[in-house]
Design an enzyme around this catalytic site. Structure first.
Site, short mmCIF file in Angstrom:
data_model
loop_
_atom_site.label_atom_id
_atom_site.label_comp_id
_atom_site.label_asym_id
_atom_site.label_seq_id
_atom_site.Cartn_x
_atom_site.Cartn_y
_atom_site.Cartn_z
N ASP A 69 46.38 55.25 35.73
CA ASP A 69 44.86 55.37 36.72
C ASP A 69 44.59 56.64 36.41
O ASP A 69 45.20 57.67 36.61
CB ASP A 69 45.69 55.04 38.06
CG ASP A 69 44.34 55.28 39.00
OD1 ASP A 69 43.32 54.47 39.03
OD2 ASP A 69 44.39 56.18 39.76
N THR A 102 37.73 55.19 37.02
CA THR A 102 37.97 56.65 36.92
C THR A 102 38.47 56.99 35.66
O THR A 102 38.12 58.00 35.10
CB THR A 102 39.46 56.84 38.05
OG1 THR A 102 40.33 55.98 37.56
CG2 THR A 102 38.72 56.67 39.41
N THR A 103 39.09 56.27 34.69
CA THR A 103 39.58 56.61 33.58
C THR A 103 38.17 56.66 32.39
O THR A 103 37.81 57.46 31.72
CB THR A 103 40.47 55.88 32.59
OG1 THR A 103 41.49 55.51 33.52
CG2 THR A 103 40.99 56.08 31.46
N ASP A 400 42.31 49.65 43.70
CA ASP A 400 41.37 49.27 42.81
C ASP A 400 40.84 47.99 42.91
O ASP A 400 39.62 47.78 43.10
CB ASP A 400 41.89 49.44 41.34
CG ASP A 400 42.10 50.84 40.99
OD1 ASP A 400 41.99 51.80 42.11
OD2 ASP A 400 42.37 51.28 39.89
#
Length: 535
Positions: A69, A102-103, A400
Site C-alpha cells: 500500500d 495511493t501508489t 481501501d
C-alpha cells in the site's frame, strides 16, 4: 562543528568549511528536486498492479510491516528531503480523499517529473511546463468523464460494487480471498449508508482482528464486538433479548473529595462500615434490576464483592470497556450512556437480540458479540489471520475496499482499469496537443507520455515486455476506438477490461491526475532550497 561564546556569554556554533558549501539555485535546484521526487516514485513503481511486489518495512523499535500500500510505505519511510516529503503528502492526500490509488498517484507524479526534466534540458521554462501540464490535466479529466460509465446498484443488486472492490483487492496480499472480502466490505458499507443522501459514515464500521484461524474465517457481524468477557466465570455466556445498562459510574461506594481518615476501634464499628458498604452495592445492583436491565456494561472496574453480588443477583456484567467502544455500543443498541445510578431509567437501556461470549481456539482469548441490535447501522468486520502482520495488512486492504464502495455510492461512475483509462487519456491528450500553438504543446505531449507510465509499470510488474505490450494495446484502442482495452496482467487471454470485470472509480482516477499535476507544478516552481544554516 565547534561551540563558541560571544562577549555576552551567548553560545553560537561555528561550522567548519562553511565557505566551501554551495547552495543550489535555479536549474540545478530544479533538477535536484526532480531527482528526489523520482527516487520516491521509483520505490513504489514495483508495487503497482495485481502482480506488484511487497515491501518490508522495519521501524526503529524493531516492528516489521509487510505491505504494498503506497500510503503505508511512504508513511513509515524515514524521509528527510523536503521534496520527498511532498510526495509523501501527495500519497496521504489521495488516501484521505479517495482511500485507493495511493501508489498510482506517486508513480504518475514521478513520470511527470521525469518528462519535465527532459523539457528543462531542452531549454523550456518551468512555468511554461507547469502551464502545459495544467492544460493537459484538464483535457485528461474531461476525457475520463467522457469514457466513464454509470451503473445501477441497490441492496438487492450488489454485484457491480463487489466487482469494483475486487479490483482494488486484487493488488493486495489478500487477493486469494478477494471475492469474500469484497462482499463483506460492500455489505458493511450498505448497512451504514444513507442511500437517499448518498452519504456513508465509515466510523460506524469497526474493523477488528484476532490472530488465529484463517483468512476465510473473516466475518461481518451486524453489531459490535468487544475484546472483553463476562466479569465472573459463572455468569451466563449468552443472553437473548438483552436490555443493556451502559454505565460510566463505578460499582463502588462514593469517595469524599477531601482528605479523610476513618478510625475504627471496635468490631461493631467495623461491622457497621461493612454493612454500609454492602448496602451501597445492594442499592446499585437493585437500581439496575429495577429498570429491567439484564446486562451491565461498565467503563470502570469493580471489586470482587460487587462482582460476587452481581453474579448472585443474576445480573451479568462486563467491566473495563473503553470509551470509544462504549459509544459504539450506545449507537448500535440505541441506549444512552449513564453517568450516575440515580439517572438510570428504562428508556436509557440499549437493546440487542443476542449478546454472547465466544472463545477462540485452545487459548483463553474471549470476545463479546453484541448482535441484532436495535440500530443495525453499526457493524463490525472481524478479521482472522495466521499472524499479526497478515491481520494488519488485511485491515489496510479492507479500508481501501470500504473507501471504494463509499466512493461508488457517492458517485456511481466507473472507468475500466488495467491501465486502459490512462492509455485512452494519453491518446486524447496527444491528439489535443496540436491545437495549442505555444511552447505548452511540448508539455502537453510530455504529459501524454507520462500517462503511459502507469500501464507500462503494470506490464513490467506482470512479467510482460512493457514497450511491446503498451504499443499493441494502444494501437488496438486507436484501431477499434474502444477505451476499454488495457494490460492483461493476469494472463486471462483478453485485453478487454470490460470482459475481465476490472473497474475503477471515476472520482479516484480523476483525483490521481489532478493531485499529481498540482504537486509536480509546485516542485517545478521551486528554484531555491533555503535551510536554517543559510540564514
Amino acid at each position: 562543528m565547534a561551540l563558541a561564546f560571544d562577549e555576552y556569554g551567548r553560545p553560537f556554533i561555528i561550522l567548519k568549511e562553511q565557505d566551501q558549501k554551495t547552495r543550489l539555485r535555479g536549474i540545478e535546484a530544479q533538477k535536484a528536486n526532480i531527482a528526489a521526487g523520482k527516487a520516491v516514485a521509483r520505490i513504489l513503481r514495483t508495487s503497482i498492479g495485481p502482480k506488484g511486489m511487497d515491501k518490508i518495512l522495519q521501524s526503529p523499535d524493531g516492528d516489521v510491516t509487510i505491505t504494498n500500500d503506497g500510503a503505508t510505505i511512504l508513511e513509515q519511510m524515514d524521509v528527510d528531503n523536503q521534496i520527498a516529503k511532498l510526495m509523501v503528502e501527495l500519497s496521504r492526500s489521495q488516501d484521505y480523499e479517495i482511500g485507493d490509488g495511493t501508489t498510482g498517484v506517486v508513480v504518475m507524479a514521478g513520470a511527470l517529473l521525469e518528462q519535465a526534466e527532459r523539457l528543462l534540458e531542452r531549454g523550456i521554462h518551468p512555468i511554461r511546463i507547469a502551464e502545459g501540464y495544467e492544460m493537459a490535466s484538464r483535457i485528461a479529466v474531461e476525457h475520463l468523464e467522457h469514457i466513464s460509465q454509470k451503473f445501477d446498484f441497490g441492496t438487492t443488486n450488489i454485484e457491480p460494487l463487489v466487482q469494483t472492490c475486487m479490483t482494488t483487492l486484487s493488488s493486495k496480499i489478500v487477493n486469494r480471498c478477494k471475492r469474500h472480502l469484497a462482499e463483506i466490505s460492500v455489505k458493511a458499507v450498505l448497512s451504514v449508508a444513507d442511500l437517499e443522501r448518498k452519504d456513508v459514515n465509515l466510523d460506524m464500521i469497526k474493523v477488528e482482528g484476532k490472530v488465529g484461524g484463517k483468512l476465510e474465517d473473516t466475518e461481518l457481524i451486524y453489531g459490535i464486538t468487544v475484546d472483553k468477557d463476562m466479569s465472573h466465570p459463572q455468569m451466563p455466556k449468552q443472553i437473548e433479548d438483552a436490555k443493556i445498562a451502559i454505565l460510566t459510574c463505578p460499582f463502588e461506594p462514593p469517595k469524599p473529595k477531601t482528605k479523610h481518615k476513618v478510625e475504627i476501634d471496635t468490631v461493631e464499628k467495623f461491622q457497621t462500615l461493612r454493612l454500609q458498604e454492602q448496602k451501597y452495592f445492594d442499592d446499585m445492583v437493585q437500581k439496575c434490576k429495577d429498570v429491567g436491565a439484564t446486562l451491565v456494561i461498565c467503563q470502570w472496574g469493580f471489586d470482587d464483592e460487587a462482582n460476587h453480588l452481581l453474579m448472585h443477583r443474576n445480573l451479568p456484567a462486563v467491566r473495563w470497556v473503553g470509551g470509544v467502544e462504549l459509544e459504539l455500543i450506545a449507537i448500535a443498541t440505541g441506549g444512552r450512556i449513564v453517568p450516575r445510578f440515580q439517572e438510570l431509567t428504562p428508556e436509557k437501556l440499549g437493546r440487542a437480540g443476542v449478546v454472547r461470549e465466544k472463545s477462540f481456539g485452545t487459548t483463553k482469548d474471549k470476545m463479546l458479540y453484541i448482535e441484532h441490535c436495535a440500530n443495525s447501522r453499526a457493524v463490525t468486520i472481524f478479521i482472522r489471520g495466521g499472524n499479526k502482520m497478515m491481520i494488519e495488512e488485511t485491515k489496510r486492504s479492507i479500508h481501501d475496499a470500504l473507501c471504494v464502495a463509499r466512493n461508488l455510492i457517492r458517485n456511481n461512475s466507473i472507468v475500466y482499469g488495467g491501465g486502459s483509462a490512462e492509455i485512452s487519456c494519453s491518446i486524447a491528450v496527444e491528439a489535443a496537443a496540436d491545437k495549442y500553438p505555444g511552447v505548452e504543446q511540448y508539455a502537453i505531449r510530455a504529459f501524454a507520455d507520462a500517462l503511459d507510465s502507469v500501464p507500462m509499470a503494470l506490464a513490467e510488474n506482470s512479467g510482460l515486455q512493457p514497450i511491446e505490450t503498451l504499443s499493441a494495446v494502444k494501437s488496438q484502442q486507436i484501431k477499434e476506438n474502444n477505451p476499454h482495452y488495457g494490460i492483461d496482467c493476469n494472463d486471462v487471454g483478453t485485453n478487454d477490461m470490460r470482459q475481465q470485470d476490472v473497474f475503477e472509480t471515476l472520482i479516484g482516477k480523476q483525483q490521481q491526475i489532478l493531485l499529481a499535476t498540482q504537486v509536480v507544478k509546485m516542485i517545478l516552481k521551486i528554484d531555491d532550497v533555503i535551510s536554517p544554516s543559510d540564514y
